[in-house]
Design an enzyme around this catalytic site. Structure first.
Site, PDB file in Angstrom:
ATOM      1  CB  ILE A 167      -0.938  -0.001   1.229  1.00 18.54           C
ATOM      2  CG1 ILE A 167      -1.875  -1.207   1.184  1.00 18.54           C
ATOM      3  CG2 ILE A 167      -1.721   1.307   1.307  1.00 18.54           C
ATOM      4  CD1 ILE A 167      -2.773  -1.268  -0.049  1.00 18.54           C
ATOM      5  CG  ASP A 168       2.242   2.997  -3.164  1.00 18.43           C
ATOM      6  OD1 ASP A 168       3.173   2.413  -2.575  1.00 18.43           O
ATOM      7  OD2 ASP A 168       1.991   2.828  -4.373  1.00 18.43           O
ATOM      8  CB  ALA A 169      -2.389   6.358  -0.642  1.00 22.94           C
ATOM      9  NE  ARG A 183       2.055   0.171  -4.548  1.00 23.34           N
ATOM     10  CZ  ARG A 183       2.632  -0.873  -3.973  1.00 23.34           C
ATOM     11  NH1 ARG A 183       2.400  -2.111  -4.428  1.00 23.34           N
ATOM     12  NH2 ARG A 183       3.426  -0.721  -2.925  1.00 23.34           N
TER      13      ARG A 183
END
Length: 348
Positions: free
Chosen positions: A68-70, A291
């Site tokens: 996960i980016d956000a 993501r």
């Protein structure tokens, strides 16, 4: 493939903020594919899934943080309960920020504007959260009116709600009546009495209102029933909310239900799980939906917001949903993982 009834999907076009979203796979133009607002007799794509085993988050680094980016966090029941911060949350948010994770805070509570919520974050010691990371359903209501070019109609809004929606409408120059100005009013109901309503109202917005009364309900129904083309907009359909940390309180769903009952109309819902806010975030921050993880305490808004919009989702048990409800036979809305609170992202 099971076919979704066409009445579930109501197209409103893309957000004025999200034209040309090229970085968001699974872009949708459905106002509320879920239309939790329209869930009586209607179901969403997510709701058609058969019940699956839901895994507890056991290895957050592998299962979540590496993927996960956000993170999009609900607020009530995830970050705080009422006016009390949940223990350990500030430290958890600091750790995520130090890892370079983007974070956004999306709440269905419309009682405050974005500026008002910034003050609450600061009061609770979350000074590191900038205003641009905060999104409320009051902001979403204003964004929807901008998207649909409501201002160009020259009409005004009748409001059931509090100062948060008022402030957001003021920012975009849309005139409004009602809301706090109609608090405490009682209509005359003697022989021959009639409540006069404004025929220039082109939309009724129903948000959470701790001072809702019969005068407001009657004004709203007159505008919707008698003003041609008047739109019925709801900030959210939350059944209960956290006004205090001591118990659950009746949510905006109770106020929307009153207007639905006397008009026979279904609202357009602009808060979660509507795609409006995720469309905006993806466009503005060039995010890949695959993501992004939605983290919340409600199945029918937070988790549905994630699954209907192509996001990962984590349900936390620190708010309104307990493990029994999540794993019960009647529940058909399933997150990717569940855990006790966001503090479990970094087990001790």
């Amino acid at each position: 493939m099971m076919r979704v009834p066409t009445r579930v999907i109501r197209t409103i076009g893309r957000s004025a903020f999200s034209a040309g979203v090229s970085n968001c796979p699974l872009q949708t133009n459905a106002t509320h594919v879920s239309q939790s607002a329209k869930r009586v007799g209607s179901y969403t794509l997510s709701s058609f899934r058969s019940m699956a085993t839901v895994s507890r988050l056991s290895d957050p680094t592998v299962e979540l943080l590496d993927e996960i980016d956000a993170f999009i966090f609900d607020c009530d029941g995830v970050i705080w309960l009422g006016d009390s911060i949940i223990d350990g949350v500030p430290e958890t948010l600091d750790k995520l920020r130090s890892m370079g994770k983007k974070m956004f805070f999306v709440t269905n509570n419309s009682t405050k504007s974005r500026a008002g919520y910034k003050k609450k974050f600061d009061k609770l010691g979350l000074n590191s959260v900038p205003a641009e990371e905060i999104f409320s359903s009051s902001f979403a209501a204003a964004a929807y009116l901008e998207q649909t070019k409501f201002k160009d109609t020259g009409k005004k809004v009748y409001l059931i709600g509090e100062v948060g929606i008022c402030e957001e409408l003021d920012l975009i120059g849309v005139p409004w009546i009602g809301g706090p100005n109609d608090t405490g009013k009682v209509p005359s109901m003697g022989p021959g009495d009639a409540l006069q309503h404004d025929t220039d109202v082109g939309a009724v917005i129903v948000g959470f209102d701790r001072h809702v009364n019969y005068y407001k309900i009657q004004s709203a129904q007159l505008c919707i029933n008698e003003n041609e083309g008047c739109e019925f907009i709801a900030t959210n359909l939350d059944a209960v909310t956290h006004l205090t940390d001591a118990q659950k309180w009746a949510g905006n769903g109770s106020m929307v239900g009153a207007i639905r009952g006397c008009t026979g109309r279904e609202p357009t819902v602009v808060g979660k799980p509507s795609p409006l806010m995720i469309d905006y975030l993806c466009d503005k921050y060039a995010l890949d939906r695959r993501r992004i993880c939605m983290v919340g305490d409600r199945l029918d808004t937070d988790v549905l917001f994630g699954s209907d919009n192509g996001l990962r989702s984590v349900l936390v048990l620190s708010g309104v949903t307990n493990e029994e409800k999540l794993l019960g036979d009647e529940n058909k809305i399933t997150p990717d993982f569940y855990t006790d609170s966001i503090n479990d992202f970094f087990p001790k």
